[in-house]
Design an enzyme around this catalytic site. Structure first.
Site, PDB file in Angstrom:
ATOM      1  CG  ASP A 114      -0.305  -0.427   2.587  1.00 30.76           C
ATOM      2  OD1 ASP A 114       0.816  -0.247   2.767  1.00 30.76           O
ATOM      3  OD2 ASP A 114      -1.150  -0.876   3.530  1.00 30.76           O
TER       4      ASP A 114
ATOM      5  CG  ASN B  55      -9.299  -1.850  11.940  1.00 32.82           C
ATOM      6  OD1 ASN B  55      -8.214  -2.183  11.390  1.00 32.82           O
ATOM      7  ND2 ASN B  55      -9.854  -0.597  11.294  1.00 32.82           N
TER       8      ASN B  55
ATOM      9  CG  HIS C 206      -6.012  -2.409   8.601  1.00 27.61           C
ATOM     10  ND1 HIS C 206      -6.188  -1.404   9.768  1.00 27.61           N
ATOM     11  CD2 HIS C 206      -4.674  -2.268   8.426  1.00 27.61           C
ATOM     12  CE1 HIS C 206      -5.116  -0.451   9.662  1.00 27.61           C
ATOM     13  NE2 HIS C 206      -4.216  -1.109   8.899  1.00 27.61           N
TER      14      HIS C 206
ATOM     15  CD  GLU D  20      -8.823   1.161   7.547  1.00 29.59           C
ATOM     16  OE1 GLU D  20      -8.954   0.017   8.519  1.00 29.59           O
ATOM     17  OE2 GLU D  20      -8.371   2.171   7.968  1.00 29.59           O
TER      18      GLU D  20
HETATM   19  C1  GLP Z   1      -0.665   0.013   8.375  1.00 24.41           C
HETATM   20  C2  GLP Z   1      -0.097  -0.613   7.018  1.00 24.41           C
HETATM   21  C3  GLP Z   1      -0.312  -2.279   7.223  1.00 24.41           C
HETATM   22  C4  GLP Z   1       0.084  -2.690   8.697  1.00 24.41           C
HETATM   23  C5  GLP Z   1      -0.535  -1.802   9.697  1.00 24.41           C
HETATM   24  C6  GLP Z   1      -0.188  -2.365  10.861  1.00 24.41           C
HETATM   25  O1  GLP Z   1      -2.244   0.358   8.293  1.00 24.41           O
HETATM   26  N1  GLP Z   1      -0.869  -0.139   5.927  1.00 24.41           N
HETATM   27  O2  GLP Z   1       0.227  -2.624   6.066  1.00 24.41           O
HETATM   28  O3  GLP Z   1       0.352  -4.035   8.708  1.00 24.41           O
HETATM   29  O4  GLP Z   1      -0.429  -0.652   9.605  1.00 24.41           O
HETATM   30  O5  GLP Z   1       1.037  -1.653  11.402  1.00 24.41           O
HETATM   31  P1  GLP Z   1       2.081  -1.904  12.444  1.00 24.41           P
HETATM   32  O6  GLP Z   1       2.920  -3.024  12.343  1.00 24.41           O
HETATM   33  O7  GLP Z   1       2.721  -0.497  12.773  1.00 24.41           O
HETATM   34  O8  GLP Z   1       1.027  -1.960  13.853  1.00 24.41           O
END
Ligand code: GLP
Length: 243
Positions: A67, A136, A138, A143
């Protein structure tokens, strides 16, 4: 689902690095799917160290990120382009033509989404994809919603996601409202998935991941993937251990 519970973030990162390194050793021109966020930083550091020590050769890999934010340019350090350069690409000396990240500044964003899904197919799909998970549930920026979206698409970020991710911005007020994310088909067609989760903020999300399969908990669809490894530390895995 193969669930591996480790004592700490470091042990989680050690195991994830070993799995990615095995993949690249067995197929040096692997296509690696990659995520940003705090969860894979330890993994990426280990990959850079292993590459620099000459234990594994990353010169033929291709990488595909899951992303990118809309309206944040690739040269902005807050972008996912900037994150990947800092944590992985520069350390491994990857060339721009080896790496693919959605263009958050594309004038025709729908065209960019179609180009992205097509490019993944052109590269023969993803051999191994590294995922994190949002609080959440995702994955990428898929989402919670009414449907699973199959292809790369534009997403309006939820308030919860914006609040969690704004901490990565030099000025949290710059946190975007929109992003481009790989879709669920793009992800589920990866031949192998590794999902990393660390800390008590992810306990509920991992519980949802192994609950009912529903687009309200996007990670729950991973239950249908034939080769997925969950690597979680003990705090994140509390619900998994109960189950
Ligand atoms: C973001 C990214 C995801 C990632 C998620 C969790 O939303 N777009 O690809 O997996 O956050 O992030 P973190 O590893 O900082 O908890």
């Amino acid at each position: 689902m193969d669930i591996r519970i480790k004592e700490s973030y470091d042990e989680m990162s050690d195991l994830a690095a070993a799995l990615v390194i095995d993949q690249v050793k067995s197929k040096p021109d692997s296509v690696l799917g990659l995520a940003c966020g705090a969860s894979p930083i330890g993994l990426y550091r280990r990959l850079v160290e292993a590459g620099q020590r000459g234990e594994v050769d990353f010169s033929q890999v291709k990488t595909v990120n899951i992303d990118e934010y809309i309206g944040v340019s690739a040269d902005n350090p807050d972008s996912y382009h900037g994150f990947m350069r800092k944590h992985l690409f520069d350390g491994l000396g990857l060339r721009p033509e080896q790496t693919l990240i959605p263009d958050g500044m594309a004038v025709d964003v729908l065209n960019e989404c179609a180009r992205y899904s097509n490019k993944i197919k052109d590269w023969g799909g993803i051999d191994l994809m590294v995922l994190g998970i949002g609080a959440n549930a995702h994955i990428g920026f898929n989402e919670p919603g009414d449907t699973f979206v199959p292809e790369t698409h534009v997403v309006e970020l939820s308030e919860a996601t914006r609040n969690a991710n704004c901490l990565f911005f030099a000025n949290p007020a710059d946190m975007p409202h929109w992003a481009i994310s790989m879709g669920m088909r793009d992800i589920m067609f990866a031949r192998r998935l590794i999902l990393l989760a660390s800390g008590s903020a992810k306990t509920v999300a991992l519980g949802k991941m192994i609950g009912d399969i529903t687009p309200q908990a996007p990670a729950s669809i991973l239950q249908l993937h034939p080769h997925v490894t969950i690597v979680a530390d003990r705090a994140a895995a509390a619900r998994l251990e109960q189950e």
